[in-house]
Design a protein around this motif. Structure first.
Motif, mmCIF file in Angstrom:
data_model
loop_
_atom_site.group_PDB
_atom_site.id
_atom_site.type_symbol
_atom_site.label_atom_id
_atom_site.label_comp_id
_atom_site.label_asym_id
_atom_site.label_seq_id
_atom_site.Cartn_x
_atom_site.Cartn_y
_atom_site.Cartn_z
ATOM 1 N N PRO A 81 70.345 75.151 40.355
ATOM 2 C CA PRO A 81 69.157 74.151 40.976
ATOM 3 C C PRO A 81 67.935 74.751 41.359
ATOM 4 O O PRO A 81 68.031 76.310 41.829
ATOM 5 C CB PRO A 81 69.874 73.837 42.498
ATOM 6 C CG PRO A 81 71.432 74.051 41.910
ATOM 7 C CD PRO A 81 71.479 75.063 41.225
ATOM 8 N N LEU A 82 66.697 74.361 41.245
ATOM 9 C CA LEU A 82 65.653 74.811 41.269
ATOM 10 C C LEU A 82 65.272 75.601 42.713
ATOM 11 O O LEU A 82 64.849 76.684 42.823
ATOM 12 C CB LEU A 82 64.461 73.688 41.247
ATOM 13 C CG LEU A 82 62.956 74.409 41.449
ATOM 14 C CD1 LEU A 82 62.638 75.242 40.171
ATOM 15 C CD2 LEU A 82 62.146 73.218 41.378
ATOM 16 N N VAL A 83 65.844 74.944 43.733
ATOM 17 C CA VAL A 83 65.692 75.542 45.052
ATOM 18 C C VAL A 83 66.483 76.731 45.192
ATOM 19 O O VAL A 83 65.935 77.953 45.625
ATOM 20 C CB VAL A 83 65.983 74.521 46.342
ATOM 21 C CG1 VAL A 83 67.262 74.123 46.382
ATOM 22 C CG2 VAL A 83 65.315 75.143 47.531
ATOM 23 N N ASP A 84 67.707 76.775 44.723
ATOM 24 C CA ASP A 84 68.555 77.925 44.800
ATOM 25 C C ASP A 84 67.919 79.083 43.968
ATOM 26 O O ASP A 84 67.923 80.230 44.280
ATOM 27 C CB ASP A 84 70.026 77.570 44.504
ATOM 28 C CG ASP A 84 70.720 76.783 45.187
ATOM 29 O OD1 ASP A 84 70.235 76.572 46.520
ATOM 30 O OD2 ASP A 84 71.508 75.881 44.687
ATOM 31 N N ARG A 85 67.544 78.743 42.561
ATOM 32 C CA ARG A 85 66.969 79.803 41.538
ATOM 33 C C ARG A 85 65.752 80.266 42.203
ATOM 34 O O ARG A 85 65.718 81.691 42.317
ATOM 35 C CB ARG A 85 66.669 79.058 40.378
ATOM 36 C CG ARG A 85 66.074 79.746 39.434
ATOM 37 C CD ARG A 85 65.546 79.089 38.125
ATOM 38 N NE ARG A 85 64.438 78.247 38.355
ATOM 39 C CZ ARG A 85 64.388 77.113 37.683
ATOM 40 N NH1 ARG A 85 65.461 76.866 36.708
ATOM 41 N NH2 ARG A 85 63.329 76.299 37.895
ATOM 42 N N ASP A 86 64.830 79.811 42.827
ATOM 43 C CA ASP A 86 63.691 80.254 43.434
ATOM 44 C C ASP A 86 63.912 81.272 44.543
ATOM 45 O O ASP A 86 63.307 82.320 44.625
ATOM 46 C CB ASP A 86 62.707 79.144 43.767
ATOM 47 C CG ASP A 86 61.928 78.500 42.826
ATOM 48 O OD1 ASP A 86 62.192 78.764 41.593
ATOM 49 O OD2 ASP A 86 61.442 77.283 43.103
ATOM 50 N N ALA A 87 64.869 80.804 45.551
ATOM 51 C CA ALA A 87 65.220 81.630 46.488
ATOM 52 C C ALA A 87 65.767 82.860 46.003
ATOM 53 O O ALA A 87 65.513 83.946 46.292
ATOM 54 C CB ALA A 87 66.073 80.771 47.556
ATOM 55 N N PHE A 88 67.001 82.844 45.322
ATOM 56 C CA PHE A 88 67.666 83.902 44.559
ATOM 57 C C PHE A 88 66.605 84.933 43.730
ATOM 58 O O PHE A 88 66.793 86.016 44.075
ATOM 59 C CB PHE A 88 68.706 83.553 43.688
ATOM 60 C CG PHE A 88 69.394 84.458 42.971
ATOM 61 C CD1 PHE A 88 70.420 85.303 43.597
ATOM 62 C CD2 PHE A 88 69.126 84.686 41.509
ATOM 63 C CE1 PHE A 88 70.910 86.420 42.942
ATOM 64 C CE2 PHE A 88 70.021 85.490 40.876
ATOM 65 C CZ PHE A 88 70.747 86.477 41.520
ATOM 66 N N LEU A 89 66.038 84.329 42.925
ATOM 67 C CA LEU A 89 65.122 85.320 42.179
ATOM 68 C C LEU A 89 63.934 85.914 42.846
ATOM 69 O O LEU A 89 63.882 87.020 42.806
ATOM 70 C CB LEU A 89 64.602 84.324 40.859
ATOM 71 C CG LEU A 89 63.479 85.081 39.869
ATOM 72 C CD1 LEU A 89 64.403 86.071 39.083
ATOM 73 C CD2 LEU A 89 63.219 84.016 38.647
ATOM 74 N N SER A 90 63.509 85.023 43.728
ATOM 75 C CA SER A 90 62.348 85.707 44.631
ATOM 76 C C SER A 90 62.738 86.691 45.538
ATOM 77 O O SER A 90 62.083 87.755 45.477
ATOM 78 C CB SER A 90 61.518 84.777 45.484
ATOM 79 O OG SER A 90 60.759 83.747 44.473
#
Length: 103
Positions: free
Chosen positions: A27-36
């Motif tokens: 999910p976009l919000v999870d991906r952004d948090a994890f990757l960032s």
């Protein structure tokens, strides 16, 4: 860890085999948090993200195996989406250089 093996051709955890599918299916919000967070930490600790960006900016990337260069571009493309401006901007420059599109 996953940044370290991202450029290894035919490795089951490289950018094409694992990183991109994992990030695309998150999910976009999870991906952004994890990757960032992962990119920020790796960059600040002078880990794999910092090493990849600096190598792509300074090394002769055309001496790298073609598949490793392609995998590097995949990782750098993902890194252009992170919240940390340093990582994002340097990744964009490094990607342009690795693809031969630099000024």
């Amino acid at each position: 860890m996953f940044f370290r093996v991202s450029l290894v051709p035919r490795h089951r955890l490289n950018a094409s085999n694992w990183l991109s599918p994992f990030l695309q299916n998150s999910p976009l919000v999870d991906r952004d948090a994890f990757l960032s967070v992962a990119a920020f930490k790796s960059f600040d600790d002078k880990g794999a993200v910092w090493s990849l960006i600096n190598a792509a900016l300074k090394a002769n990337v055309y001496r790298w195996p073609a598949e490793s260069r392609e995998l590097a571009v995949v990782v750098l493309a993902w890194l252009t989406s992170v919240a940390d401006r340093r990582v994002r901007d340097l990744s964009a420059k490094a990607m342009a250089r690795a693809t031969g599109n630099s000024a």
